[in-house]
Design a protein around this motif. Sequence first.
Motif, mmCIF file in Angstrom:
data_model
loop_
_atom_site.group_PDB
_atom_site.id
_atom_site.type_symbol
_atom_site.label_atom_id
_atom_site.label_comp_id
_atom_site.label_asym_id
_atom_site.label_seq_id
_atom_site.Cartn_x
_atom_site.Cartn_y
_atom_site.Cartn_z
ATOM 1 N N MET A 1 42.708 37.946 45.297
ATOM 2 C CA MET A 1 41.742 38.730 44.537
ATOM 3 C C MET A 1 41.679 40.127 45.149
ATOM 4 O O MET A 1 41.522 40.285 46.351
ATOM 5 N N SER A 2 41.773 41.122 44.311
ATOM 6 C CA SER A 2 41.768 42.494 44.800
ATOM 7 C C SER A 2 40.349 42.927 45.192
ATOM 8 O O SER A 2 39.367 42.269 44.863
ATOM 9 N N GLU A 3 40.290 44.030 45.892
ATOM 10 C CA GLU A 3 38.998 44.574 46.336
ATOM 11 C C GLU A 3 38.132 44.947 45.130
ATOM 12 O O GLU A 3 36.914 44.741 45.141
ATOM 13 N N LYS A 4 38.764 45.467 44.093
ATOM 14 C CA LYS A 4 38.030 45.861 42.879
ATOM 15 C C LYS A 4 37.410 44.634 42.201
ATOM 16 O O LYS A 4 36.273 44.684 41.745
ATOM 17 N N GLN A 5 38.147 43.531 42.156
ATOM 18 C CA GLN A 5 37.627 42.309 41.555
ATOM 19 C C GLN A 5 36.504 41.712 42.387
ATOM 20 O O GLN A 5 35.528 41.191 41.842
ATOM 21 N N LYS A 6 36.619 41.777 43.701
ATOM 22 C CA LYS A 6 35.558 41.280 44.580
ATOM 23 C C LYS A 6 34.278 42.081 44.390
ATOM 24 O O LYS A 6 33.177 41.531 44.367
ATOM 25 N N LYS A 7 34.454 43.380 44.258
ATOM 26 C CA LYS A 7 33.312 44.278 44.061
ATOM 27 C C LYS A 7 32.634 43.982 42.717
ATOM 28 O O LYS A 7 31.408 43.880 42.641
#
Length: 86
Positions: A1-7
């Motif tokens: 999971m990318s940082e953008k998706q986590k955010k």
Amino acid sequence: MSEKQKKASAYWKENVRYLFILLAIWFAVSYGAGILFKDTLNEIKMGGFELGFWFAQQGSIYVFVILIFAYVRLMNSLDKKYGYDE
């Protein structure tokens, strides 16, 4: 999971938590004060009307409007926290 998706996931998780809390408050005021505790609240008069009647007729609407403004304020701070404000 990318940082953008986590955010984005954290953002929506917090958003849904706010929604549940605010809707629980509204439910407690409209159902609790207007129906469950009506008899107890009717012992108190407000503007010539029994308080339980007032909550059932108008109080829950006022609380709902206040909760809308609270939600807007919470969402503005949440947007800033996660960098979605523009």
